[in-house]
Design a protein around this motif. Structure first.
Motif, PDB file in Angstrom:
ATOM      1  N   MET A 179       0.824  -1.207   0.000  1.00  0.00           N
ATOM      2  CA  MET A 179       0.000   0.000   0.000  1.00  0.00           C
ATOM      3  C   MET A 179       0.858   1.258   0.000  1.00  0.00           C
ATOM      4  O   MET A 179       0.522   2.251  -0.646  1.00  0.00           O
ATOM      5  N   LEU A 180       1.985   1.197   0.705  1.00  0.00           N
ATOM      6  CA  LEU A 180       2.902   2.341   0.697  1.00  0.00           C
ATOM      7  C   LEU A 180       3.464   2.555  -0.707  1.00  0.00           C
ATOM      8  O   LEU A 180       3.542   3.692  -1.198  1.00  0.00           O
ATOM      9  N   ASN A 181       3.854   1.468  -1.372  1.00  0.00           N
ATOM     10  CA  ASN A 181       4.397   1.578  -2.734  1.00  0.00           C
ATOM     11  C   ASN A 181       3.359   2.122  -3.700  1.00  0.00           C
ATOM     12  O   ASN A 181       3.704   2.761  -4.701  1.00  0.00           O
ATOM     13  N   GLY A 182       2.078   1.840  -3.421  1.00  0.00           N
ATOM     14  CA  GLY A 182       1.011   2.323  -4.296  1.00  0.00           C
ATOM     15  C   GLY A 182       0.630   3.769  -4.038  1.00  0.00           C
ATOM     16  O   GLY A 182      -0.231   4.306  -4.720  1.00  0.00           O
ATOM     17  N   GLY A 183       1.242   4.396  -3.042  1.00  0.00           N
ATOM     18  CA  GLY A 183       0.956   5.804  -2.772  1.00  0.00           C
ATOM     19  C   GLY A 183      -0.225   6.031  -1.853  1.00  0.00           C
ATOM     20  O   GLY A 183      -0.839   7.105  -1.868  1.00  0.00           O
ATOM     21  N   GLU A 184      -0.541   5.042  -1.015  1.00  0.00           N
ATOM     22  CA  GLU A 184      -1.675   5.175  -0.107  1.00  0.00           C
ATOM     23  C   GLU A 184      -1.455   6.322   0.889  1.00  0.00           C
ATOM     24  O   GLU A 184      -0.329   6.633   1.262  1.00  0.00           O
ATOM     25  N   ASP A 185      -2.543   6.938   1.299  1.00  0.00           N
ATOM     26  CA  ASP A 185      -2.516   7.990   2.311  1.00  0.00           C
ATOM     27  C   ASP A 185      -2.095   7.361   3.641  1.00  0.00           C
ATOM     28  O   ASP A 185      -2.781   6.494   4.174  1.00  0.00           O
ATOM     29  N   LEU A 186      -0.965   7.813   4.177  1.00  0.00           N
ATOM     30  CA  LEU A 186      -0.427   7.210   5.397  1.00  0.00           C
ATOM     31  C   LEU A 186      -1.340   7.422   6.598  1.00  0.00           C
ATOM     32  O   LEU A 186      -1.437   6.557   7.471  1.00  0.00           O
ATOM     33  N   LEU A 187      -2.027   8.544   6.659  1.00  0.00           N
ATOM     34  CA  LEU A 187      -2.928   8.773   7.784  1.00  0.00           C
ATOM     35  C   LEU A 187      -4.156   7.867   7.704  1.00  0.00           C
ATOM     36  O   LEU A 187      -4.734   7.495   8.726  1.00  0.00           O
ATOM     37  N   TYR A 188      -4.559   7.511   6.479  1.00  0.00           N
ATOM     38  CA  TYR A 188      -5.632   6.514   6.333  1.00  0.00           C
ATOM     39  C   TYR A 188      -5.170   5.188   6.931  1.00  0.00           C
ATOM     40  O   TYR A 188      -5.907   4.539   7.674  1.00  0.00           O
ATOM     41  N   LEU A 189      -3.945   4.787   6.620  1.00  0.00           N
ATOM     42  CA  LEU A 189      -3.403   3.552   7.175  1.00  0.00           C
ATOM     43  C   LEU A 189      -3.321   3.638   8.696  1.00  0.00           C
ATOM     44  O   LEU A 189      -3.639   2.673   9.399  1.00  0.00           O
TER      45      LEU A 189
END
Length: 330
Positions: free
Chosen positions: A166-176
């Protein structure tokens, strides 16, 4: 003669437009074939979907991708200028996408009079493809589901893998970070009360440090949660308590635990007979705190994992004391 109607990206049609296909499909005037990159369960009308056969096209495996390259080489009349290791790396780079693989092969076929490229040279010619990931579509929900279930299943290695994806895909870190906090309260709860603190601390740490340093805090929280004992005791208890609150409506608290700030309230019996539990010999009064019109219910049932093992013993001791005290009063 029947007519075949092919509609690409059929999910882009709105609900009313999709309904327009229905009478022609039902009467057999057209055979409708629709293609979509979205989940049809979410994007197509139920009426149209119920009259359709759904075929799921999966990513191509390496053998299928290699076959595409063989066909491309046969059509071009020459082999790709790649070492066996570089050819395998190119298949991995395609990530199951045949169209992208052929696009890369076109670049290589245009190269003239060169020695076969090794992996490092291939990387210099081709840019790395971003992994297939759309933060607002099905893949987003598939991956967060995989992360949550890996944590719930006590598999820290799989959890770290899906977090990295998910990090590699550019996911919003605060969502995680928010989802990690949810995991702590939903799946771990009282079995390890420290988990909620770790999850919130990870969120605050990322907020403070940002990427990439703050990502490590999320990884640490994921590992802590995955390796923690699991319990849904509080989660199930709260759902049961909400159902009971809905069923019983507006029952008043028993008089002995109502606040009595005025003489009138005291004359009505508010606060009468209330025992301050910390002042009792056992630190426990055994009083009934449910409404008078409601039978006592047990919502919280700890399973005995982790911290809940001690909680379970304590609750069982208090339950026995309460039953004995109520029997003595009777």
């Amino acid at each position: 003669q029947q007519t075949l109607l092919f509609v690409d990206e059929i999910h882009r049609f709105n609900r009313a437009q999709q309904d327009g296909f229905l009478p022609f499909v039902e009467e057999g005037i057209v055979t409708l074939v629709g293609a979509t990159t979205e989940n049809p369960s979410f994007e197509l009308n139920g009426a149209l979907l119920s009259r359709s056969q759904v075929y799921v096209l999966k990513r191509l495996d390496d053998a299928s991708l290699d076959l595409l390259l063989d066909r491309a080489e046969a059509m071009m009349g020459k082999p790709l200028p790649l070492t066996p290791e570089a050819r395998q790396a190119m298949l991995a780079l395609a990530d199951g996408d045949g169209r992208y693989l052929l696009t890369m092969s076109e670049v290589l076929f245009d190269l003239t009079d060169i020695e076969p490229l090794d992996v490092q040279a291939l990387a210099g010619v081709l840019q790395k493809r971003a992994p297939a990931y759309d933060k607002s579509r099905e893949e987003h929900y598939n991956l967060i589901s995989a992360l949550h279930k890996s944590v719930r299943g006590s598999d820290p290695d799989a959890a770290l893998y899906w977090l990295a994806r998910m990090l590699n895909g550019g996911e919003d870190l605060l969502y995680l970070a928010r989802r990690i906090v949810r995991m702590a309260v939903e799946d771990i709860g009282q079995a390890d009360p420290l988990s909620i603190l770790v999850a919130n601390a990870a969120k605050d740490t990322y907020d403070f440090l940002g990427s990439p340093e703050g990502e490590l805090a999320l990884a640490q929280a994921v590992v802590h949660l995955a390796t923690a004992p699991k319990s849904v005791g509080v989660y199930e208890a709260f759902k049961a308590a909400k159902r009971a609150a809905h069923e019983t409506g507006s029952l008043m608290p028993p008089a002995h635990i109502r606040n009595a700030p005025t003489k009138l309230m005291k004359s009505l019996g508010y606060g009468k007979g209330y025992q301050y539990d910390p002042d009792t010999p056992e630190g426990f009064s055994g009083a009934d705190f449910f409404p008078d019109e409601m039978e006592r219910r047990t919502f919280y049932k700890p399973k005995g994992e982790g911290h809940e093992e001690k909680v379970k013993v304590r609750l069982e001791r208090w339950a026995a004391m309460r039953a004995r005290m109520q029997a003595d009063k009777a």
